[in-house]
Write an enzyme that holds these catalytic residues in place. Structure first.
Site, PDB file in Angstrom:
ATOM      1  N   ARG A  50      16.065   5.118  61.056  1.00 11.86           N
ATOM      2  CA  ARG A  50      16.095   6.858  61.012  1.00 11.86           C
ATOM      3  C   ARG A  50      15.714   7.244  59.900  1.00 11.86           C
ATOM      4  O   ARG A  50      14.956   8.338  59.504  1.00 11.86           O
ATOM      5  CB  ARG A  50      17.535   7.618  61.496  1.00 11.86           C
ATOM      6  N   LYS A 149      15.412  13.953  57.733  1.00 11.45           N
ATOM      7  CA  LYS A 149      16.730  14.008  57.045  1.00 11.45           C
ATOM      8  C   LYS A 149      16.177  13.797  55.690  1.00 11.45           C
ATOM      9  O   LYS A 149      16.612  13.167  55.112  1.00 11.45           O
ATOM     10  CB  LYS A 149      18.026  13.158  57.050  1.00 11.45           C
ATOM     11  N   GLU A 182      24.101  23.284  65.662  1.00 10.22           N
ATOM     12  CA  GLU A 182      24.461  22.433  65.200  1.00 10.22           C
ATOM     13  C   GLU A 182      25.293  22.687  64.322  1.00 10.22           C
ATOM     14  O   GLU A 182      25.641  23.963  63.966  1.00 10.22           O
ATOM     15  CB  GLU A 182      24.039  21.253  64.853  1.00 10.22           C
TER      16      GLU A 182
HETATM   17  N1  PXG Z   1      23.615  17.347  61.350  1.00 12.02           N
HETATM   18  C1  PXG Z   1      23.082  17.704  60.322  1.00 12.02           C
HETATM   19  C2  PXG Z   1      22.951  18.397  59.652  1.00 12.02           C
HETATM   20  C3  PXG Z   1      23.372  16.296  59.636  1.00 12.02           C
HETATM   21  O1  PXG Z   1      23.280  16.220  58.149  1.00 12.02           O
HETATM   22  C4  PXG Z   1      25.219  14.980  61.120  1.00 12.02           C
HETATM   23  C5  PXG Z   1      24.258  16.586  62.121  1.00 12.02           C
HETATM   24  C6  PXG Z   1      25.770  14.092  61.917  1.00 12.02           C
HETATM   25  O2  PXG Z   1      24.577  13.193  61.809  1.00 12.02           O
HETATM   26  P1  PXG Z   1      25.674  11.560  62.317  1.00 12.02           P
HETATM   27  O3  PXG Z   1      24.241  10.485  61.885  1.00 12.02           O
HETATM   28  O4  PXG Z   1      26.387  11.512  60.717  1.00 12.02           O
HETATM   29  O5  PXG Z   1      26.656  11.126  63.138  1.00 12.02           O
HETATM   30  C7  PXG Z   1      24.486  15.369  60.107  1.00 12.02           C
HETATM   31  C8  PXG Z   1      25.177  14.192  58.790  1.00 12.02           C
HETATM   32  C9  PXG Z   1      28.521  15.261  54.449  1.00 12.02           C
HETATM   33  C10 PXG Z   1      26.920  15.089  54.776  1.00 12.02           C
HETATM   34  O6  PXG Z   1      28.505  15.224  53.771  1.00 12.02           O
HETATM   35  C11 PXG Z   1      26.911  15.499  56.107  1.00 12.02           C
HETATM   36  C12 PXG Z   1      25.277  14.670  56.304  1.00 12.02           C
HETATM   37  C13 PXG Z   1      24.123  14.684  56.030  1.00 12.02           C
HETATM   38  C14 PXG Z   1      24.990  15.776  54.429  1.00 12.02           C
HETATM   39  C15 PXG Z   1      26.368  15.497  53.993  1.00 12.02           C
HETATM   40  O7  PXG Z   1      29.464  15.725  55.862  1.00 12.02           O
HETATM   41  N2  PXG Z   1      24.407  14.368  57.462  1.00 12.02           N
END
Ligand code: PXG
Length: 297
Positions: A50, A149, A182
């Protein structure tokens, strides 16, 4: 703490980047958040893939190969003697001048931080979260695709601030057309009968790696059929607030938070107001997977 920065491991105090770095000046860069569980890195290949996809779309050449980046992550965990950790992997456009032009940035900045995982309070998982929908809409994919991301999380941070101002920990963001997307750093699921539903990527959500894992887990139970599971049919579907309010169960998924039950949304009680059986089953399945499926270091 040892931090990987541009080819070497340095002490925390020496892990600094320039004020001319476009990651800082413009949010021009990409990142991943990765977890390790008892010495196993969870879904590492998926996170690295990713990261490369995000970088490819913004035409940011990562100066390391996939294998080299995997080695960086492993080495970072080993050097810091961490078994249960959160790893932040970041690639920025690098140092440039004060203009936007990415061509002025000759060397991308690459760093990796591995730290002890800050677990969310146990209460959250036992009692469930109370959420609100906020006025800040999720980025329109045609303007800034959430699949990238990127280091630019202001859209999400603005939504988070709204939730905090209203006395809530987390926000549900809607699309430009009012569909559910989300939360600020987690994907969202609802359970209704035998169906497990989550919004499709085109509405403007990140295709979360935990989201993908949970859909696979749910289907696994389903194909196994009866017994303890009598599983779920996992599907992507456009969801409205009405769908959330009338779901039997709602939960969030993310690398840091894993699977978090949601028991109230905009004042409406979800199901019986307690974390539901499907959520609990998926939490157990997920925990089992983290103990067996990772990459050793
Ligand atoms: N949606 C968004 C917008 C995200 O940034 C997720 C869903 C979940 O994705 P994953 O691949 O982790 O299952 C994310 C995850 C935190 C944090 O501190 C999480 C994310 C980015 C920055 C901080 O929880 N990304």
């Amino acid at each position: 703490m040892k931090i990987y920065l541009n080819g070497t491991f340095v002490d925390e105090a020496k892990a600094v980047v320039s004020v001319f770095d476009h990651g800082l000046l413009y949010g021009d860069g990409v990142f991943e958040g990765i977890r390790s569980y008892d010495g196993l890195i969870f879904k590492l290949r998926e996170h690295i893939d990713r990261l490369f996809e995000s970088a490819h779309t913004i035409m940011l050449p990562i100066p390391l190969s996939r294998e080299e980046l995997i080695e960086v992550v492993k080495q970072c965990l080993r050097l810091n003697r961490l078994r249960d950790a959160y790893i932040r992997l970041v690639v920025t456009r690098g140092e440039g001048d004060l203009g936007l032009d990415p061509r002025k940035c000759l060397n991308p900045t690459v760093f990796a931080i591995a730290d002890k995982i800050e677990l969310y309070p146990k209460k959250l998982y036992e009692q469930g979260l109370s959420l609100i929908t906020v006025a800040t809409q999720r980025n329109v994919p045609e303007a800034l695709n959430p699949q990238i991301k990127s280091l630019n999380y202001l859209n999400n941070i603005l939504a988070k601030i709204e939730a905090i101002n209203a006395g809530y920990e987390e926000a549900i963001m809607l699309s430009h057309s009012g569909y559910v997307t989300e939360c600020t750093g987690e994907n969202l699921f609802i359970v209704k009968g035998k169906q497990l539903l989550t919004p499709p990527p085109y509405v403007g959500v990140l295709r979360g790696i935990t989201r993908q894992t949970v859909m696979e887990l749910a289907r696994l139970h389903h194909t196994k059929g009866a017994g303890r599971g009598a599983g779920l049919e996992a599907r992507e579907e456009l969801l409205t607030r009405h769908d959330l309010f009338n779901a039997e169960e709602v939960f969030l998924t993310g690398t840091a938070a894993e699977i978090v039950p949601v028991v109230k949304i905009d004042g409406r009680v979800i199901g019986n107001g307690k974390p539901g059986p499907a959520t609990k089953r998926l939490q157990q399945g997920f925990r089992r997977l983290t103990k067996t499926a990772g990459i050793r270091y």
